[in-house]
Scaffold this motif. Structure first.
Motif, short mmCIF file in Angstrom:
data_model
loop_
_atom_site.label_atom_id
_atom_site.label_comp_id
_atom_site.label_asym_id
_atom_site.label_seq_id
_atom_site.Cartn_x
_atom_site.Cartn_y
_atom_site.Cartn_z
N LEU A 1 0.86 -1.13 0.12
CA LEU A 1 -0.04 -0.08 -0.10
C LEU A 1 1.00 1.33 0.06
N ILE A 2 0.65 2.16 -0.84
CA ILE A 2 1.43 3.33 -0.97
C ILE A 2 0.57 4.64 -0.29
N THR A 3 0.90 5.24 0.73
CA THR A 3 0.39 6.10 1.28
C THR A 3 0.93 7.34 1.92
N SER A 4 0.73 8.13 2.62
CA SER A 4 1.54 9.11 3.08
C SER A 4 0.83 9.70 4.54
N ALA A 5 1.57 10.47 5.46
CA ALA A 5 0.99 11.10 6.77
C ALA A 5 -0.22 11.86 6.44
N GLY A 6 -0.18 12.51 5.15
CA GLY A 6 -1.54 13.41 5.01
C GLY A 6 -2.72 12.46 4.62
N THR B 1 -8.25 6.34 10.33
CA THR B 1 -8.35 6.04 8.99
C THR B 1 -7.19 6.09 8.08
N VAL B 2 -6.76 5.43 7.14
CA VAL B 2 -5.65 5.50 6.29
C VAL B 2 -6.31 5.26 4.84
N MET B 3 -5.67 6.18 3.97
CA MET B 3 -6.23 5.82 2.62
C MET B 3 -5.09 5.78 1.84
N GLY B 4 -5.07 5.03 0.89
CA GLY B 4 -3.85 4.73 -0.13
C GLY B 4 -4.20 4.05 -1.40
N SER B 5 -3.04 3.88 -2.12
CA SER B 5 -3.07 3.21 -3.46
C SER B 5 -2.56 1.40 -3.09
N ARG C 1 5.84 16.39 7.16
CA ARG C 1 5.97 15.98 5.76
C ARG C 1 4.86 15.04 5.10
N PRO C 2 3.59 15.80 5.21
CA PRO C 2 2.29 15.04 4.74
C PRO C 2 2.23 14.34 3.44
#
Length: 155
Positions: free
Chosen positions: A25-30, A42-46, A87-88
């Protein structure tokens, strides 16, 4: 193409399935949110679509990603290490989820990221949902990782 996934985890065995589905999963702090009053994270990502037959073939080049959301309920606390909220947009790639359930059913879910970053979520119990959203798209890259030390997981 398979239908979008919706997986619900309430047991440690379910978390092992979620971990496999979320690898890469690719995500970020933002794209992460701790909703303290709602006791949710919650976490959103690719997400790479491991459930597709072509995903197992390293030479296929017929791989897909899809936007996915992970909801964790009954959250008590969240602690990040090696992940900067300053660094979101910094890219984070998930290696695995580790889960530990205590005698009182209190649960610690650890997101283990490439580069050593971790996110530890303390919850009253296992209450996790993975939901794919939108349409999948083609990708030329299949996640591959070096073996890294990960937090222990109960079995």
């Amino acid at each position: 193409m398979p239908d979008p996934l919706k997986l619900v985890a309430t047991e440690i065995e379910d978390m092992q399935i979620l971990s496999a589905a979320l690898e890469g999963l690719i995500t970020s702090a933002g794209e992460m949110s701790y909703l303290r009053p709602a006791r949710a994270f919650t976490v959103m990502g690719s997400r790479f679509r491991w459930e597709e037959p072509a995903a197992q073939d390293e030479d296929s080049k017929s791989w897909h990603r899809i936007r996915s959301g992970v909801y964790i309920g009954d959250v008590i606390a969240v602690k990040a290490s090696g992940i900067s909220q300053q660094r979101p947009r910094e890219v984070l790639e998930l290696l695995s989820l580790s889960t530990h359930v205590g005698e009182d059913m209190e649960t610690e879910i650890t997101f283990n990221f490439a580069g050593g970053g971790t996110l530890r979520i303390k919850a009253e119990c296992i209450n996790v949902t993975l939901t794919d959203t939108g349409d999948a798209w083609k990708t030329d890259h299949r996640p591959t990782h070096e073996t890294a030390p990960l937090a222990d997981q109960d079995n």
